[in-house]
Design a protein around this motif. Structure first.
Motif, PDB file in Angstrom:
ATOM      1  N   VAL A 196       0.857  -1.178   0.000  1.00 18.86           N
ATOM      2  CA  VAL A 196       0.000   0.000   0.000  1.00 18.86           C
ATOM      3  C   VAL A 196       0.895   1.231   0.000  1.00 18.86           C
ATOM      4  O   VAL A 196       1.764   1.370   0.869  1.00 18.86           O
ATOM      5  N   LEU A 197       0.733   2.113  -0.989  1.00 16.16           N
ATOM      6  CA  LEU A 197       1.475   3.368  -1.032  1.00 16.16           C
ATOM      7  C   LEU A 197       0.563   4.502  -0.591  1.00 16.16           C
ATOM      8  O   LEU A 197      -0.547   4.634  -1.122  1.00 16.16           O
ATOM      9  N   ILE A 198       1.006   5.279   0.387  1.00 14.06           N
ATOM     10  CA  ILE A 198       0.212   6.441   0.803  1.00 14.06           C
ATOM     11  C   ILE A 198       0.690   7.623  -0.038  1.00 14.06           C
ATOM     12  O   ILE A 198       1.606   8.359   0.343  1.00 14.06           O
ATOM     13  N   GLU A 199       0.088   7.771  -1.201  1.00  8.45           N
ATOM     14  CA  GLU A 199       0.538   8.777  -2.159  1.00  8.45           C
ATOM     15  C   GLU A 199      -0.623   9.205  -3.035  1.00  8.45           C
ATOM     16  O   GLU A 199      -1.609   8.473  -3.177  1.00  8.45           O
ATOM     17  N   ASP A 200      -0.471  10.356  -3.663  1.00  9.25           N
ATOM     18  CA  ASP A 200      -1.372  10.806  -4.714  1.00  9.25           C
ATOM     19  C   ASP A 200      -1.133   9.880  -5.912  1.00  9.25           C
ATOM     20  O   ASP A 200       0.006   9.672  -6.330  1.00  9.25           O
ATOM     21  N   CYS A 201      -2.186   9.332  -6.497  1.00 11.63           N
ATOM     22  CA  CYS A 201      -1.983   8.327  -7.547  1.00 11.63           C
ATOM     23  C   CYS A 201      -1.477   8.924  -8.866  1.00 11.63           C
ATOM     24  O   CYS A 201      -0.890   8.204  -9.683  1.00 11.63           O
ATOM     25  N   ILE A 202      -1.677  10.224  -9.097  1.00 15.30           N
ATOM     26  CA  ILE A 202      -1.269  10.810 -10.384  1.00 15.30           C
ATOM     27  C   ILE A 202       0.254  10.687 -10.611  1.00 15.30           C
ATOM     28  O   ILE A 202       0.684  10.113 -11.618  1.00 15.30           O
ATOM     29  N   PRO A 203       1.087  11.200  -9.685  1.00 13.84           N
ATOM     30  CA  PRO A 203       2.531  11.025  -9.909  1.00 13.84           C
ATOM     31  C   PRO A 203       2.965   9.561  -9.951  1.00 13.84           C
ATOM     32  O   PRO A 203       3.888   9.213 -10.694  1.00 13.84           O
ATOM     33  N   VAL A 204       2.289   8.706  -9.176  1.00 18.43           N
ATOM     34  CA  VAL A 204       2.637   7.277  -9.205  1.00 18.43           C
ATOM     35  C   VAL A 204       2.357   6.704 -10.595  1.00 18.43           C
ATOM     36  O   VAL A 204       3.192   6.006 -11.181  1.00 18.43           O
ATOM     37  N   LEU A 205       1.170   7.022 -11.131  1.00 16.67           N
ATOM     38  CA  LEU A 205       0.811   6.545 -12.477  1.00 16.67           C
ATOM     39  C   LEU A 205       1.810   7.066 -13.512  1.00 16.67           C
ATOM     40  O   LEU A 205       2.244   6.338 -14.408  1.00 16.67           O
ATOM     41  N   LYS A 206       2.190   8.348 -13.380  1.00 17.48           N
ATOM     42  CA  LYS A 206       3.153   8.935 -14.334  1.00 17.48           C
ATOM     43  C   LYS A 206       4.496   8.203 -14.263  1.00 17.48           C
ATOM     44  O   LYS A 206       5.115   7.918 -15.290  1.00 17.48           O
ATOM     45  N   ARG A 207       4.902   7.914 -13.042  1.00 16.16           N
ATOM     46  CA  ARG A 207       6.174   7.210 -12.850  1.00 16.16           C
ATOM     47  C   ARG A 207       6.102   5.826 -13.502  1.00 16.16           C
ATOM     48  O   ARG A 207       6.990   5.434 -14.273  1.00 16.16           O
ATOM     49  N   TYR A 208       5.025   5.086 -13.221  1.00 15.68           N
ATOM     50  CA  TYR A 208       4.880   3.746 -13.798  1.00 15.68           C
ATOM     51  C   TYR A 208       4.852   3.806 -15.328  1.00 15.68           C
ATOM     52  O   TYR A 208       5.450   2.964 -16.006  1.00 15.68           O
ATOM     53  N   ALA A 209       4.114   4.798 -15.853  1.00 20.21           N
ATOM     54  CA  ALA A 209       4.010   4.936 -17.312  1.00 20.21           C
ATOM     55  C   ALA A 209       5.400   5.197 -17.908  1.00 20.21           C
ATOM     56  O   ALA A 209       5.782   4.620 -18.928  1.00 20.21           O
ATOM     57  N   HIS A 210       6.144   6.053 -17.226  1.00 25.13           N
ATOM     58  CA  HIS A 210       7.490   6.398 -17.665  1.00 25.13           C
ATOM     59  C   HIS A 210       8.410   5.165 -17.650  1.00 25.13           C
ATOM     60  O   HIS A 210       9.232   4.957 -18.546  1.00 25.13           O
ATOM     61  N   GLU A 211       8.244   4.358 -16.618  1.00 26.65           N
ATOM     62  CA  GLU A 211       9.078   3.158 -16.480  1.00 26.65           C
ATOM     63  C   GLU A 211       8.616   2.025 -17.381  1.00 26.65           C
ATOM     64  O   GLU A 211       9.265   0.975 -17.437  1.00 26.65           O
ATOM     65  N   GLY A 212       7.428   2.200 -18.007  1.00 26.50           N
ATOM     66  CA  GLY A 212       6.886   1.139 -18.856  1.00 26.50           C
ATOM     67  C   GLY A 212       6.305  -0.025 -18.077  1.00 26.50           C
ATOM     68  O   GLY A 212       6.173  -1.141 -18.577  1.00 26.50           O
ATOM     69  N   ARG A 213       5.922   0.221 -16.813  1.00 25.27           N
ATOM     70  CA  ARG A 213       5.322  -0.852 -16.000  1.00 25.27           C
ATOM     71  C   ARG A 213       3.898  -1.107 -16.441  1.00 25.27           C
ATOM     72  O   ARG A 213       3.160  -0.162 -16.724  1.00 25.27           O
ATOM     73  N   GLU A 214       3.501  -2.367 -16.517  1.00 24.37           N
ATOM     74  CA  GLU A 214       2.142  -2.693 -16.977  1.00 24.37           C
ATOM     75  C   GLU A 214       1.425  -3.646 -16.024  1.00 24.37           C
ATOM     76  O   GLU A 214       2.060  -4.513 -15.407  1.00 24.37           O
ATOM     77  N   PHE A 215       0.121  -3.479 -15.941  1.00 25.74           N
ATOM     78  CA  PHE A 215      -0.705  -4.286 -15.035  1.00 25.74           C
ATOM     79  C   PHE A 215      -1.756  -5.064 -15.824  1.00 25.74           C
ATOM     80  O   PHE A 215      -2.201  -4.632 -16.889  1.00 25.74           O
TER      81      PHE A 215
END
Lengths: 315, 315
Positions: A200-219
């Motif tokens: 569980v990350l206690i964070e705003d999801c927008i920067p997290v999503l941007k980071r994942y998108a940048h890293e090419g992480r997929e779900f």
């Protein structure tokens, strides 16, 4: 005859006026309408006359104002409904919202965020619906939950042996409140922010999503359990819909080509808001398709629409 | 500080009193409570001062009185709830009851008998629950339905290839109304009172049950879809409970030793009424056992208890 209207008539009589004579003059008017009469006389202090039409009088439960417990939480489509709330369990303001947990006799504890009924302990139907209603296989899958601070979705998915579930919740205080008072919903999964197959990350999801998108992480699955579709059907400022579209676009970026995105929509009666949401789905960076399902969530007291969105197959 | 109370204060000022001075005297009292003030002055005609406490003011949807359509149908546990009713489809008095079919935007047509919400087109959950929630095998079985004039149960059971279903409904007008306006619920099964595997008797079920008991006729399933458990938890006259017990006793007499009796109970919050019902089950001519299940019926806006009753195995 049209339905009886509710009218209060005040008559201010001069000191010398004869009340009884006046009353008799009025009686014939109401009697013509076929209304039954009941007159109370308080000696020389006045009259109370009630006239009831032939269908009788329907008595409604009164609205109880000024109580320590607020039992009225109107539906998303603006209807007045009274809950059987008998206890305020938790009531705090976080930096993001007002968090209330109220106890309902039939629904158990209910989480209410800034006035919106979010989830009650009776509402497994909500969690099942936003997970695809039992039609998905989560075994060994990578799952991203946006929001979900009550822990209901996380709790149900970890039972299904996923590879890894990442939940991104901005508000630590929602987790703290639910950890204490929504145990029936989430089991004990929120007791630790990290487990064998979840974090569980206690964070705003927008920067997290941007980071994942940048890293090419997929779900394999992205489950959006954030705010509801805006109730307003005429967004004066585009920002709310732009925010929704930003979340959708970023979610699609981190979703596998054959992955699925689940979210709650709105109450079934707000058809314009639902159409506006569906319009947004046509304006994403990649073409998507969607299906929807109408579900009865017990504590909502109105039917709710849930969406499944997926990327259109490449030609 | 306790919850703000709703108060209207009237001040009758003498002709020479200075309103502004009086107002200032009062201001400090409200300001001490941390309330925000907004004052409107109508020249020399007076003041309107509103004081709002720090949690702000919650606006509730108004109760709409005197409309042609009645949207307020309180729950069995006495809560005020507003339905999204937009049309009166049918409204007639039969010799037995008032029969209304009202259209709800989300629930479809709703059958309301003498003020009680009975069944909406959205309520397959009700029909499934009173049939044992999918856990029973009706193939080649003999089934007796008491009441059930909306046709929902009959419609679902005939799909399951029973041997014979007998439905006993006292009120032809309920059938007539539902035949026209509840088609989504019953399909077309009510179009004929007799089919390959069913018959509908327009009769009071008591003499029918007595006749069957006398003839020694037995059923695999008896489904009681008659009136709800009385709302009153203190039956002043025993007759309602005696009536319920009479139905139960007669039903047990026509039930096979390994048969099952299904019925709806009451809303989950009326615990005393539910206990009183369960007490009756201990006072039948033969020993029985029972189980209960809590079900969410969409149009009820409250959780509902359903009972399964069976004869205790002979030692």
């Amino acid at each position: 005859m049209a339905a009886a209207r509710h009218s209060t008539l005040y008559f201010m009589l001069g000191a010398k006026a004869d009340g009884e004579t006046n009353l008799k003059g009025l009686q014939s008017i109401f009697q013509e309408q076929g209304m039954a009469e009941s007159v109370h006389t308080w000696q020389d202090h006045g009259y109370l006359a009630t006239y009831t039409n032939k269908n009788g009088m329907k008595r409604l439960p009164p609205i109880v104002r000024g109580g320590a417990i607020d039992r009225y939480w109107p539906t998303a489509d603006g209807r007045l409904v009274e809950y059987d709330i008998d206890k305020v369990v938790y009531d705090e303001d976080s930096p993001y919202q007002n968090i209330k947990i109220l106890h309902s006799k039939q629904f158990g504890n209910i989480l209410i965020l800034s006035g919106d009924v979010n989830l009650a302990e009776s509402d497994l139907a909500y969690t099942r619906a936003i997970m695809g209603n039992g039609k998905e296989d989560y075994t060994d899958k990578d799952v991203l939950i946006l929001g979900g601070g009550d822990g209901g979705i996380l709790c149900e998915i970890v039972k299904l042996k996923p590879k890894m579930v990442t939940m991104v919740e901005i508000d630590q205080m929602v987790i703290d409140g639910c950890k204490k008072y929504m145990r029936k919903t989430y089991g004990d999964v929120l007791d630790n922010l990290k487990g064998d197959c979840y974090q569980v990350l206690i964070e705003d999801c927008i920067p997290v999503l941007k980071r994942y998108a940048h890293e090419g992480r997929e779900f394999d699955y992205v489950i959006n359990d954030l705010t509801a579709v805006p109730i307003s059907t005429s967004p004066e400022e585009d920002s709310t819909w732009e925010f929704l579209r930003l979340i959708l676009d970023l979610s699609m970026k981190v979703l596998k080509q054959d992955g699925k995105y689940f979210t709650q929509g709105n109450c079934v009666n707000l058809m314009q808001a639902l159409s506006l949401y569906e319009e947004q789905l046509g304006r994403l960076y990649c073409p998507v398709e969607f299906s929807k399902e109408i579900v009865c969530v017990p504590s909502y007291l109105e039917l709710w629409v849930f969406y499944t969105v997926w990327k259109k197959a490449k030609p």
